[in-house]
Design a protein around this motif. Structure first.
Motif: not given
Length: 319
Positions: A93-99
């Motif tokens: 659901f989340c739009n925060v960048k991943t990595g």
């Protein structure tokens, strides 16, 4: 939703959500009129944005694409997101960048405190990305940020919205010892939707986390929130309310899930405002001191005003 590939610069642009690039598009129904908002363009919005940028800070308002950013920033209310802009998890659901995140900025707590002072905030909300790469999940960084705000702005009340600190022994105790005024940890959805919506988390661990806050320091207000429109059933939402009350959680928020991109989880249903009103009434009957339930409700929306009402509700209940 297009994925842009940079074939010109020496360092190609990395997709914001690389783990979602190859997923098929998830189509949501058109947004109803009741959740449309105006684009931000006020002087107050610009001033808040300048203060955030001058201090090199990240806000969840921007990173998560909050629909209330124009309203909140116009009033110089911003929710700071500490420990970088990159999350180690990849919730659907989340739009925060991943990595893989960068190392912690040791000066960040002081920068948050200075921005709090410049914005003149009476109530500040601090959240973070998940930092599963850190031994304590970032707990000490949270504690340092709380202490820095206390030192710079002693009259400001502090609300934190934390990750779950899964498998991080002692992390919760570190944060609670710094004595935030409000400890918020969102459940996000009902248990049956965790594998598809929040696969890196565990529902009953989150419930227990909130319960432990009260066991350690009963004076701290606790808060949690869920999104609706992800395929949950009404009876499941009511069960979540019961689980939260069994953990003595004081404040519940319920808002409409909005799909950030077509690679994220689809909106299964837009819940009409009258259903939110019904959920709010039921939640109050279950014993919550404060409930905020509406299509545009978000964890930190109107947090300062809500904190004042929360304190008043506790005082009234103790008479």
């Amino acid at each position: 939703m297009a994925v842009i590939i940079d074939t010109v610069s020496a360092t190609p642009l990395r997709p914001r959500h690389p783990e979602k690039v190859n997923r098929p598009d998830a189509l949501s129904p058109a947004k109803p009129d009741w959740i449309r908002v105006r684009a931000p363009n006020s002087r107050g919005y610009a001033d808040t944005r300048n203060i955030v940028k001058e201090n090199g800070l990240v806000t969840v308002c921007e990173e998560a694409g909050c629909p209330n950013i124009g309203e909140c920033w116009d009033k110089k209310h911003a929710t700071f997101m500490i420990m970088g802009d990159t999350c180690t998890r990849a919730c659907a659901f989340c739009n925060v960048k991943t990595g893989m995140p960068d190392a912690l900025d040791v000066s960040e707590p002081e920068h948050v405190a200075e921005a709090t002072f410049k914005l003149g905030l009476a109530h500040i909300v601090v959240t973070s990305v998940d930092r599963d790469d850190l031994a304590d999940g970032g707990a000490e960084h949270f504690a340092r940020t709380i202490r820095a705000i206390r030192a710079r702005c002693p009259q400001t009340t502090i609300e934190i919205l934390t990750p779950d600190f899964l498998r991080k022994d002692g992390a919760l105790e570190t944060v609670v010892a710094a004595k935030p005024d409000v400890f918020n940890h969102n459940l996000e959805t009902v248990p049956s939707r965790y594998l598809s919506v929040r696969p890196g988390a565990r529902y009953f661990h989150s419930i227990r986390l909130l319960q432990r806050v009260k066991e350690i320091d009963p004076t701290i207000f606790t808060k949690s929130g869920i999104m609706v429109g992800l395929g949950e059933e009404r009876h499941e939402v009511l069960q979540v309310m019961d689980d939260l009350r069994s953990a003595e959680v004081d404040f519940l928020t319920v808002g409409q899930y909005l799909q950030p991109t077509r690679k994220h989880h689809a909106v299964m249903r837009y819940v009409p405002p009258d259903e939110f009103k019904g959920l709010e009434k039921v939640a109050y009957t279950k014993g919550f001191l404060m409930v905020s339930a509406s299509p545009l409700t978000r964890s930190s929306h109107h947090a300062g005003e809500d904190f004042a009402r929360l304190k008043a509700a506790r005082a009234a209940a103790s008479r």
